[in-house]
Enzyme design. Structure first.
Site, PDB file in Angstrom:
ATOM      1  N   GLY A  14       0.835  -1.213   0.000  1.00 40.73           N
ATOM      2  CA  GLY A  14       0.000   0.000   0.000  1.00 40.73           C
ATOM      3  C   GLY A  14       0.861   1.251   0.000  1.00 40.73           C
ATOM      4  N   ASP A  72       8.018   5.593   8.041  1.00 38.83           N
ATOM      5  CA  ASP A  72       7.465   4.916   9.203  1.00 38.83           C
ATOM      6  C   ASP A  72       6.234   5.706   9.603  1.00 38.83           C
ATOM      7  OD1 ASP A  72       8.004   2.530  10.881  1.00 38.83           O
ATOM      8  OD2 ASP A  72       7.650   3.983  12.467  1.00 38.83           O
ATOM      9  N   PHE A 160      -5.229   1.057   2.463  1.00 37.63           N
ATOM     10  CA  PHE A 160      -4.734  -0.089   3.235  1.00 37.63           C
ATOM     11  C   PHE A 160      -4.809   0.268   4.720  1.00 37.63           C
ATOM     12  CE2 PHE A 160      -0.545   1.416   4.709  1.00 37.63           C
ATOM     13  CZ  PHE A 160      -0.374   2.538   3.900  1.00 37.63           C
TER      14      PHE A 160
HETATM   15  P1  ITT Z   1       7.404  -1.307   6.280  1.00 37.51           P
HETATM   16  O1  ITT Z   1       8.008  -1.236   7.659  1.00 37.51           O
HETATM   17  O2  ITT Z   1       7.986  -2.384   5.422  1.00 37.51           O
HETATM   18  O3  ITT Z   1       7.394   0.031   5.583  1.00 37.51           O
HETATM   19  P2  ITT Z   1       4.893  -1.660   7.721  1.00 37.51           P
HETATM   20  O4  ITT Z   1       3.480  -1.899   7.295  1.00 37.51           O
HETATM   21  O5  ITT Z   1       5.462  -2.558   8.808  1.00 37.51           O
HETATM   22  O6  ITT Z   1       5.845  -1.714   6.406  1.00 37.51           O
HETATM   23  P3  ITT Z   1       5.060   0.595   9.538  1.00 37.51           P
HETATM   24  O7  ITT Z   1       5.882  -0.111  10.524  1.00 37.51           O
HETATM   25  O8  ITT Z   1       5.397   2.023   9.192  1.00 37.51           O
HETATM   26  O9  ITT Z   1       5.065  -0.158   8.127  1.00 37.51           O
HETATM   27  O10 ITT Z   1       3.548   0.508  10.021  1.00 37.51           O
HETATM   28  C1  ITT Z   1       2.624   1.274   9.399  1.00 37.51           C
HETATM   29  C2  ITT Z   1       1.234   0.800   9.790  1.00 37.51           C
HETATM   30  O11 ITT Z   1       0.451   1.965  10.111  1.00 37.51           O
HETATM   31  C3  ITT Z   1       0.558   0.156   8.592  1.00 37.51           C
HETATM   32  O12 ITT Z   1       0.750  -1.237   8.561  1.00 37.51           O
HETATM   33  C4  ITT Z   1      -0.892   0.557   8.808  1.00 37.51           C
HETATM   34  O13 ITT Z   1      -1.495  -0.317   9.722  1.00 37.51           O
HETATM   35  C5  ITT Z   1      -0.776   1.943   9.456  1.00 37.51           C
HETATM   36  N1  ITT Z   1      -0.763   2.991   8.407  1.00 37.51           N
HETATM   37  C6  ITT Z   1       0.296   3.755   8.006  1.00 37.51           C
HETATM   38  N2  ITT Z   1      -0.047   4.560   7.002  1.00 37.51           N
HETATM   39  C7  ITT Z   1      -1.355   4.308   6.746  1.00 37.51           C
HETATM   40  C8  ITT Z   1      -2.272   4.802   5.807  1.00 37.51           C
HETATM   41  O14 ITT Z   1      -1.914   5.677   4.871  1.00 37.51           O
HETATM   42  N3  ITT Z   1      -3.508   4.332   5.841  1.00 37.51           N
HETATM   43  C9  ITT Z   1      -3.890   3.411   6.741  1.00 37.51           C
HETATM   44  N4  ITT Z   1      -3.082   2.858   7.647  1.00 37.51           N
HETATM   45  C10 ITT Z   1      -1.811   3.307   7.656  1.00 37.51           C
END
Ligand code: ITT
Length: 207
Positions: A14, A72, A160
């Protein structure tokens, strides 16, 4: 001359979709961690989004010898003291189990926790810290936020993470009802990247 290359230091599809659209037109070739299947998992143990983004960007720049951009991000709910915060991606994790929860597991847990809370107590914000790390050690940072409310029930199919339960007051829709183009005009990620885009333009010839 070959186009400069940038690695988006994320495994989240996403985020990749949104970042790719936000970085379009810069004349920079965009790779993601999907293009580097052998890179080790980078632990996210920091207490803040900024710390985690810094670690990810610097580590990926070091391992790939390419400029790396890490995002992040997460959701902060005021009534929950800022939770899920840096634990957004694993909010519903059962710590005795190895499985990582899915997006719907996370937002279901949040809705259950907030059941019965009135609208005025449902204020929340998405936060995004972006760090661009260059192989020569230079680091650039930007932050973006997007304020809204936690909806009473999920709606919409786009986006997402917590998008189906994040209510955007200006549009009277959830983020997941808005679609990529509108989300990329107002999201925390778009706001963080707006600042970094200018830096990227100014250093593009050095990449
Ligand atoms: P990477 O570390 O590989 O980038 P991740 O999904 O683990 O992937 P993060 O640790 O930054 O990334 O966690 C971000 C979470 O926050 C993500 O999985 C979503 O649940 C939420 N999130 C972040 N941005 C968002 C968005 O634009 N819309 C909805 N949920 C979001």
């Amino acid at each position: 001359m070959a186009a400069p290359t940038l690695v988006m230091a994320t495994r989240n599809a996403g985020k990749v979709r949104e970042l790719r659209a936000l970085l379009e037109g810069l004349g920079i070739e965009l790779l993601s961690l999907a293009d580097f299947p052998d890179l080790p998992e980078i632990p996210e143990e920091g207490a803040t989004f900024a710390e985690n983004a810094g670690t990810k960007a610097k580590e990926v720049a070091r391992l790939t010898h390419l400029p790396a951009l890490a995002d992040d991000s997460g959701l902060e709910v005021a009534a929950l003291g800022g939770r899920p915060g840096v634990f957004s991606a694993r909010y519903a994790q059962d710590r005795t189990q190895p499985e990582v929860p899915g997006d719907a597991d996370n937002w279901r847990k949040l809705l259950e926790e907030m059941a019965g809370m009135p609208q005025e107590e449902r204020g929340a914000r998405f936060v995004c810290e972006i760090v661009l790390a260059l192989p020569d050690g230079r680091v650039f940072k930007a932050r973006g936020e997007c304020a809204g409310y936690i909806a009473l029930e999920p709606r919409g199919e786009h986006g997402f993470g917590y998008d189906p339960v994040f209510w955007v007051p200006e549009f009277e829709r959830t983020m997941a009802e808005l679609g990529l183009e509108v989300k990329n005009r107002l999201s925390h990620r778009a706001r963080a990247l707006a600042a970094l885009r200018e830096i990227l333009v100014s250093i593009k010839d050095e990449l």
